[in-house]
Enzyme design. Structure first.
Site, short mmCIF file in Angstrom:
data_model
loop_
_atom_site.label_atom_id
_atom_site.label_comp_id
_atom_site.label_asym_id
_atom_site.label_seq_id
_atom_site.Cartn_x
_atom_site.Cartn_y
_atom_site.Cartn_z
CB SER A 69 2.72 -0.50 3.14
OG SER A 69 2.36 -1.28 2.04
CG ASP A 70 4.93 3.20 -2.24
OD1 ASP A 70 4.06 4.06 -2.06
OD2 ASP A 70 5.57 3.10 -3.30
CB THR A 71 0.43 0.06 -3.36
OG1 THR A 71 0.35 -0.69 -2.15
CG2 THR A 71 -0.22 -0.72 -4.49
CB THR A 105 2.04 -3.90 -2.19
OG1 THR A 105 0.98 -3.41 -3.03
CG2 THR A 105 1.91 -3.26 -0.82
CB ALA A 106 7.52 -2.69 -0.64
#
Length: 194
Positions: A69-71, A105-106
């Site tokens: 995840s990344d934000t 976010t992904a």
């Protein structure tokens, strides 16, 4: 077996709220936006790179599923990542003051035979921040390691006038989208872990 490819204690805490069992993978993935890369594509790519690198670490387990995840905080196509120092944090917060920004976010789940992506975009409106508020906030260390120099669950809540979307997505792991992805992998039921 589910693994979380993240150094973030916030992401681990959020994933634990879903009641799923998981292991942690400590990875160092460069987070550099490519020239002309749209913010949502950048966030998705970094999350996928984290998940993919994590899967490479656990390839000996054929049933491994890795969550990456990344934000990022985005204002007018500018991506506000983690501040490099207190002055950078001040610059970010001054830019966000009195404006509405997006937090993208992904979430990627990858395994040997399947990949699934979920995206969350939350709109956050800051009130106007005066210098005394900024000085007080920046005197602490909450801004360190946070996209946009703030944590929605911390003292910066006093800056936030309105949130439209996923508060957990702003924290780093949108639980609705994550549960949906885990359900597709058979790793989550409505009442908790399978």
């Amino acid at each position: 077996m589910l693994y979380l490819a993240s150094r973030s204690p916030r992401r681990a805490d959020l994933l634990a709220r879903l009641g799923v069992q998981f292991g942690l993978l400590d990875l160092d993935i460069p987070e550099v936006r490519l020239p002309g890369e749209p913010p949502a594509d950048y966030v998705s790519r970094v999350a996928r790179e984290k998940a993919g690198a994590g899967l490479l670490k656990v390839m000996s387990n054929p049933s491994a599923v890795v969550l990456g995840s990344d934000t990022e905080v985005v204002l007018d196509d500018e991506v506000f990542g983690k501040p490099t120092d207190r002055d950078d944090a001040r610059r970010m917060l001054e830019a966000l003051s009195g404006k509405t920004h997006e937090v993208i976010t992904a979430v990627w789940l990858v395994s040997a035979g399947q990949e699934l992506r979920e995206m969350s975009t939350t709109r956050v409106r800051f009130g106007t921040l005066d210098q005394a508020m900024l000085d007080g906030y920046l005197a602490g260390d909450e801004w360190e390691g946070k996209a946009g120099a703030y944590a929605i669950q911390g003292a910066a809540q006093a800056f936030i006038a309105h949130v439209e979307g996923s508060p957990s997505g702003v924290m780093g792991l949108p639980l609705f989208e994550t549960a949906h992805a885990l359900r597709a992998y058979g790793l989550f039921a409505a009442g908790g872990a399978q």
